[in-house]
Design an enzyme around this catalytic site. Structure first.
Site, PDB file in Angstrom:
ATOM      1  N   GLU A   1       0.922  -1.178  -0.140  1.00  0.00           N
ATOM      2  CA  GLU A   1      -0.236   0.001   0.034  1.00  0.00           C
ATOM      3  C   GLU A   1       0.788   1.200  -0.112  1.00  0.00           C
ATOM      4  O   GLU A   1       2.047   1.250   0.652  1.00  0.00           O
ATOM      5  CB  GLU A   1      -1.122   0.116   1.295  1.00  0.00           C
ATOM      6  CG  GLU A   1      -1.898   1.074   1.488  1.00  0.00           C
ATOM      7  CD  GLU A   1      -2.763   1.380   2.639  1.00  0.00           C
ATOM      8  OE1 GLU A   1      -3.761   1.831   2.655  1.00  0.00           O
ATOM      9  OE2 GLU A   1      -2.102   0.598   3.835  1.00  0.00           O
TER      10      GLU A   1
ATOM     11  N   LYS B   1      -9.542   2.259  -2.600  1.00  0.00           N
ATOM     12  CA  LYS B   1      -9.740   1.551  -1.197  1.00  0.00           C
ATOM     13  C   LYS B   1     -11.127   1.860  -0.740  1.00  0.00           C
ATOM     14  O   LYS B   1     -11.503   3.096  -0.653  1.00  0.00           O
ATOM     15  CB  LYS B   1      -8.577   1.859  -0.200  1.00  0.00           C
ATOM     16  CG  LYS B   1      -8.727   1.423   0.996  1.00  0.00           C
ATOM     17  CD  LYS B   1      -7.350   1.986   1.855  1.00  0.00           C
ATOM     18  CE  LYS B   1      -7.521   1.267   3.214  1.00  0.00           C
ATOM     19  NZ  LYS B   1      -6.283   1.820   4.032  1.00  0.00           N
TER      20      LYS B   1
ATOM     21  N   CYS C   1      -5.205  -3.112   2.678  1.00  0.00           N
ATOM     22  CA  CYS C   1      -5.001  -3.093   3.761  1.00  0.00           C
ATOM     23  C   CYS C   1      -5.987  -3.174   4.781  1.00  0.00           C
ATOM     24  O   CYS C   1      -6.679  -4.369   4.925  1.00  0.00           O
ATOM     25  CB  CYS C   1      -4.268  -1.712   4.368  1.00  0.00           C
ATOM     26  SG  CYS C   1      -3.364  -1.730   6.030  1.00  0.00           S
TER      27      CYS C   1
END
Length: 256
Positions: A40, A106, A140
């Protein structure tokens, strides 16, 4: 398909330094690598400074990814900060050697770290196919929300690009294994090492898992590493046919 994960100590908010270092590591990837997976915010670290670090959708980092993909005949993916339509995104980008591009923004922003105050969350679950493998990307914190990545018999490999702190390393490993088992899929989790500009420490624990949660390849802690492993769709299909768990899954919809 051969996966290669690049576990590195990301230099805080230093794009060119990080791209140079990762380029050096990628030059040593095994022959036949199909997909290179980066962490990330691989070019800056997990920075909450998007106003200074964001790039347009087709800028320096994207051009670098295109060059790497073409040079090594491999797909390459990872997330970095993108500015588009007056919004900042923690955007995961995939680039193929033929110039095919997929993007995933994300979905679950890390509110504890203030990410939701600066970035715009993604609204679309993404699945795409590359060299015969159906891939679903996560970034993540997405890993903690299994509904979002629930396999609907539509993907084979779940990729999670992370900056996951050492203080929660047991959670990282446990959740990666859980996602592999419950979704009957391969999982590739790539994490960074080192200490970022806020003092948070990361120890890596990058890993490739099979659909039973078994370890195919894993990194050492706190060491820059190139981790490679092969995943077999024939073996995955055989396992799913013999133990068809996904056929009994609940139907559901996600409200965006």
């Amino acid at each position: 398909m051969k996966l290669t994960l690049i576990q590195t100590d990301i230099i805080w908010e230093n794009k060119f330094g990080n791209l140079e270092r990762m380029g050096e590591m990628i030059s040593s990837i095994p022959d036949g690598t199909d997909l290179v997976i980066l962490p990330e915010m691989f070019n800056t670290g997990f920075s909450m400074n998007p106003a200074d670090l964001a790039e347009s959708p087709h800028s320096v980092t994207f051009d670098w990814m295109q060059d790497i993909a073409a040079k090594y005949n491999t797909g390459i993916c990872g997330s970095y900060i993108v500015s588009e339509n007056n919004n900042f995104y923690n955007r995961w980008i995939f680039v193929s050697p033929d110039g095919e591009v997929w993007k995933y923004d994300k979905r679950h922003l890390f509110s504890i770290g203030g990410e939701e105050a600066l970035f715009t969350r993604g609204e679309k679950r993404v699945v795409f196919s590359f060299r015969g493998t159906r891939i679903c990307p996560n970034v993540c914190y997405d890993l903690r929300f299994p509904v979002w990545s629930r396999n609907r018999n539509d993907y084979d490999l779940l990729v999670n690009s992370s900056n996951w702190p050492e203080s929660r390393r047991d959670v990282w490993i446990t959740l990666l294994k859980a996602r592999a088992i419950e979704n009957q899929c391969f999982v590739a989790g790539i994490n960074r090492i080192g200490i970022d500009g806020t003092g948070i420490k990361y120890c890596g624990d990058s890993i490739i898992l099979g659909p039973k949660g078994e370890i195919i390849a894993e990194s050492k802690q706190n060491e820059e590493s190139i981790i490679s492993g092969d995943i077999s769709l024939d073996e995955l299909t055989d396992f799913r046919n013999k133990f068809p768990v996904l056929d009994d899954a609940d139907d559901f919809t996600i409200e965006i």
